[in-house]
Write a protein that holds these residues in place. Structure first.
Motif, PDB file in Angstrom:
ATOM      1  N   LYS A  81       3.254   9.285  -2.907  1.00 20.92           N
ATOM      2  CA  LYS A  81       3.929  10.572  -3.078  1.00 20.92           C
ATOM      3  C   LYS A  81       5.100  10.778  -2.116  1.00 20.92           C
ATOM      4  O   LYS A  81       6.196  11.138  -2.524  1.00 20.92           O
ATOM      5  CB  LYS A  81       2.894  11.693  -2.908  1.00 20.92           C
ATOM      6  CG  LYS A  81       3.450  13.108  -2.915  1.00 20.92           C
ATOM      7  CD  LYS A  81       3.866  13.569  -4.280  1.00 20.92           C
ATOM      8  CE  LYS A  81       4.320  15.013  -4.252  1.00 20.92           C
ATOM      9  NZ  LYS A  81       4.841  15.452  -5.555  1.00 20.92           N
ATOM     10  N   PHE A  82       4.879  10.567  -0.829  1.00 20.68           N
ATOM     11  CA  PHE A  82       5.921  10.862   0.157  1.00 20.68           C
ATOM     12  C   PHE A  82       6.552   9.608   0.757  1.00 20.68           C
ATOM     13  O   PHE A  82       7.249   9.687   1.778  1.00 20.68           O
ATOM     14  CB  PHE A  82       5.363  11.767   1.253  1.00 20.68           C
ATOM     15  CG  PHE A  82       4.939  13.119   0.742  1.00 20.68           C
ATOM     16  CD1 PHE A  82       5.872  14.040   0.307  1.00 20.68           C
ATOM     17  CD2 PHE A  82       3.583  13.455   0.661  1.00 20.68           C
ATOM     18  CE1 PHE A  82       5.494  15.280  -0.184  1.00 20.68           C
ATOM     19  CE2 PHE A  82       3.179  14.695   0.162  1.00 20.68           C
ATOM     20  CZ  PHE A  82       4.137  15.615  -0.260  1.00 20.68           C
ATOM     21  N   ALA A  83       6.324   8.459   0.147  1.00 18.29           N
ATOM     22  CA  ALA A  83       6.956   7.220   0.604  1.00 18.29           C
ATOM     23  C   ALA A  83       8.442   7.237   0.243  1.00 18.29           C
ATOM     24  O   ALA A  83       8.846   7.924  -0.697  1.00 18.29           O
ATOM     25  CB  ALA A  83       6.270   6.023  -0.044  1.00 18.29           C
ATOM     26  N   PRO A  84       9.267   6.499   0.968  1.00 21.31           N
ATOM     27  CA  PRO A  84      10.685   6.410   0.591  1.00 21.31           C
ATOM     28  C   PRO A  84      10.839   5.757  -0.785  1.00 21.31           C
ATOM     29  O   PRO A  84       9.982   4.958  -1.198  1.00 21.31           O
ATOM     30  CB  PRO A  84      11.287   5.516   1.683  1.00 21.31           C
ATOM     31  CG  PRO A  84      10.275   5.437   2.765  1.00 21.31           C
ATOM     32  CD  PRO A  84       8.954   5.683   2.143  1.00 21.31           C
ATOM     33  N   HIS A  85      11.925   6.093  -1.478  1.00 15.32           N
ATOM     34  CA  HIS A  85      12.186   5.518  -2.796  1.00 15.32           C
ATOM     35  C   HIS A  85      13.620   5.010  -2.875  1.00 15.32           C
ATOM     36  O   HIS A  85      14.497   5.458  -2.133  1.00 15.32           O
ATOM     37  CB  HIS A  85      11.939   6.563  -3.889  1.00 15.32           C
ATOM     38  CG  HIS A  85      10.522   7.026  -3.974  1.00 15.32           C
ATOM     39  ND1 HIS A  85       9.541   6.321  -4.618  1.00 15.32           N
ATOM     40  CD2 HIS A  85       9.905   8.127  -3.450  1.00 15.32           C
ATOM     41  CE1 HIS A  85       8.388   6.956  -4.512  1.00 15.32           C
ATOM     42  NE2 HIS A  85       8.576   8.058  -3.797  1.00 15.32           N
ATOM     43  N   GLY A  86      13.859   4.057  -3.792  1.00 19.33           N
ATOM     44  CA  GLY A  86      15.217   3.561  -4.032  1.00 19.33           C
ATOM     45  C   GLY A  86      15.838   2.937  -2.800  1.00 19.33           C
ATOM     46  O   GLY A  86      15.220   2.109  -2.123  1.00 19.33           O
ATOM     47  N   GLU A  87      17.078   3.352  -2.497  1.00 16.68           N
ATOM     48  CA  GLU A  87      17.794   2.800  -1.347  1.00 16.68           C
ATOM     49  C   GLU A  87      17.085   3.124  -0.034  1.00 16.68           C
ATOM     50  O   GLU A  87      17.112   2.334   0.913  1.00 16.68           O
ATOM     51  CB  GLU A  87      19.231   3.337  -1.298  1.00 16.68           C
ATOM     52  CG  GLU A  87      20.148   2.755  -2.372  1.00 16.68           C
ATOM     53  CD  GLU A  87      21.566   3.276  -2.253  1.00 16.68           C
ATOM     54  OE1 GLU A  87      21.915   3.856  -1.200  1.00 16.68           O
ATOM     55  OE2 GLU A  87      22.337   3.105  -3.224  1.00 16.68           O
ATOM     56  N   TYR A 130       0.832  -1.207   0.000  1.00 14.08           N
ATOM     57  CA  TYR A 130       0.000   0.000   0.000  1.00 14.08           C
ATOM     58  C   TYR A 130       0.868   1.259   0.000  1.00 14.08           C
ATOM     59  O   TYR A 130       0.613   2.216  -0.737  1.00 14.08           O
ATOM     60  CB  TYR A 130      -0.929  -0.006   1.223  1.00 14.08           C
ATOM     61  CG  TYR A 130      -1.830   1.218   1.319  1.00 14.08           C
ATOM     62  CD1 TYR A 130      -3.126   1.194   0.829  1.00 14.08           C
ATOM     63  CD2 TYR A 130      -1.371   2.398   1.915  1.00 14.08           C
ATOM     64  CE1 TYR A 130      -3.946   2.312   0.911  1.00 14.08           C
ATOM     65  CE2 TYR A 130      -2.177   3.519   1.992  1.00 14.08           C
ATOM     66  CZ  TYR A 130      -3.466   3.472   1.491  1.00 14.08           C
ATOM     67  OH  TYR A 130      -4.269   4.596   1.568  1.00 14.08           O
ATOM     68  N   VAL A 131       1.907   1.261   0.821  1.00 13.76           N
ATOM     69  CA  VAL A 131       2.747   2.455   0.976  1.00 13.76           C
ATOM     70  C   VAL A 131       3.641   2.691  -0.250  1.00 13.76           C
ATOM     71  O   VAL A 131       3.856   3.839  -0.656  1.00 13.76           O
ATOM     72  CB  VAL A 131       3.616   2.343   2.254  1.00 13.76           C
ATOM     73  CG1 VAL A 131       4.580   3.522   2.364  1.00 13.76           C
ATOM     74  CG2 VAL A 131       2.740   2.261   3.503  1.00 13.76           C
TER      75      VAL A 131
END
Length: 467
Positions: free
Chosen positions: A247-253, A242-243
């Motif tokens: 928009k403001f979820a962590p991305h990549g590493e 879900y997360v």
């Protein structure tokens, strides 16, 4: 000894333990809205203090906003002043505001999760009791008072005493027509509106694990209705999926690092709770309230308790409640006429709720003498409903899809239920006058509310849906 989910998050956020007193707790995210923030900002100004970490504060307008013609000035003077003051304060103190007209505006407890602001392992507060909603992600999330709002704005910390711990296990498979709102109304009816006072509640068991995130949010949302300090559910793959990519979820590493931590957030097998309750999912049927607190609920086929079933101590308040509601002891709720249907609030105004209602009402017409308001929880939910054609289904059924806001959950804006009228509502509280002076409220699930909209009376959804 192992630790509970609550203890793992709590201990990670304690800045200082005051000997013989509360803990100083660090707060990761602070949500604010127009009702409980003006006095807090005024307190900061009086003391000449800035907001300590404005980037960790998220603001929106929700309680006082109209749900029709949001492009026009707000008609109610107090509501208009509060919304304008929020805008002024956020500009002055450098806080991001999702105000009227913004694509992210909506009910504070709906926009946090849908934007990915709400993430597992956090501490989250807001000057609103239903902050417990965010606990569905495996967070410690709770409502605070206005003086505490000021404290968090000034320090990003809060003094809190550690609550007792309760786990409620719901095992098994839900019956046809039974959804998450019925689970929480059933629990509250069994333990009462004060049965979890002083506790942080963790919901567990196979029936909980099988729920979607939106359904889990409904359950955690109403933890406060049984007196709990907060409600929470351990995060799992459903949570992570879900997360991810919001928009403001962590991305990549950053995502990989966050996920590794989130996967540690569960109660250990040997963790100890102060109280533990076990519930069979099969025992739950569609629920409906009949009184003036959320604990006064019964299964849809049940009867209101007779006076002989009520203790002498509770009888005066019980009789007062039934008198207000115009309901006789021992009466059946099924077949009771309703005047209004409200589908909305931070409990049940997500896209899944609207889809659930649309799926049932498609091709049907509302009862002629019932007014139906469907209020999406955010601009994003509204946009999705329009893109999916849900608004057209509602239009054809005679329902009104309004604009986002708290709406008729509480009599604080223009959407009030008239005195003496009965409203079957997907919101969270049925107190005297909650939806307007002398309005009468039955709490129910979106499906049960939709059934009443079509039939004009309290109905058993199981009799109206196909297997």
């Amino acid at each position: 000894m192992g630790k509970t989910l609550f203890e793992k998050i709590w201990e990670k956020h304690v800045v200082k333990q005051i000997e013989g007193g509360p803990s100083v707790l660090y707060i990761d995210k602070h949500f604010i809205h127009e009702v409980t923030s003006p006095q807090a900002f005024a307190g900061l100004e009086k003391r000449g203090l800035p907001v300590f970490r404005p980037q960790q504060v998220v603001a929106t307008a929700d309680h006082n906003v109209p749900t029709l013609n949001q492009h026009l000035p707000i008609r109610e003077e107090l509501s208009r002043k509060q919304v304008e003051k929020l805008k002024e304060n956020c500009a002055k103190f450098g806080i991001e505001l999702y105000g009227l007209g913004h694509p992210y505006q909506g009910i504070v407890h709906i926009i946090g999760p849908e934007l990915g602001v709400t993430q597992p392992g956090m501490t989250i507060v807001c000057g609103d009791s239903h902050t417990s909603t965010h606990g569905a992600f495996g967070t410690i999330a709770f409502g605070i008072g206005t003086s505490e709002v000021e404290m968090v704005l000034a320090t990003q910390c809060l003094m809190q005493s550690k609550p007792k711990l309760m786990r409620i296990n719901v095992e098994g498979t839900l019956n046809k027509g039974v959804v998450s709102k019925d689970i929480i109304l059933y629990i509250i009816s069994k333990i009462s509106a004060s049965g979890a006072t002083g506790y942080a509640v963790e919901y567990a068991g196979s029936a909980i694990r099988n729920l979607s995130m939106e359904a889990r949010m409904t359950i955690c949302n109403m933890s406060i209705e049984m007196g709990a300090r907060c409600g929470m559910i351990a995060p799992d793959e459903i949570t992570f999926n879900y997360v991810k990519d919001r928009k403001f979820a962590p991305h990549g590493e950053d995502w990989d690092k966050a996920l590794a931590y989130w996967k540690t957030l569960y109660s250990d097998a040997d963790a100890k709770f102060d109280t533990e309750l076990n519930i069979k999912a099969e025992d739950i049927e569609p629920m409906i309230t009949y009184g003036t607190n959320p604990g006064m609920g019964i299964g849809i086929t049940g009867r209101v308790p007779a006076l002989t079933e009520i203790s002498a101590e509770d009888k005066p308040s019980y009789e007062k409640s039934l008198h207000y509601m115009g309901i006789e002891p021992g009466a059946a709720m099924k077949g009771k006429k309703v005047d209004y249907v409200f589908i909305g609030s931070c409990t049940n105004a997500r896209i899944e709720d609207l889809r659930m209602v649309a799926g049932f009402v498609k091709g049907k017409q509302k009862a002629k003498d019932v007014e139906v308001w469907v209020v999406p929880g955010s601009k994003q939910v509204e946009k999705q409903a329009i893109e999916e054609g849900i608004n057209k289904i509602f239009e054809e059924a005679g329902f009104m899809l309004r604009q986002p806001g708290c709406s008729a959950c509480l009599g604080m804006n223009e959407d009030k239920i008239p005195a003496g009228k009965y409203c079957i509502s997907t919101s969270n509280r049925n107190f005297e006058g909650r939806q307007g002076p002398n309005a009468r409220t039955f709490l129910a699930s979106p499906l049960t509310a939709a059934a009443a909209a079509i039939t004009g009376e309290v109905s058993d959804i199981r009799e109206l849906i196909n297997d």
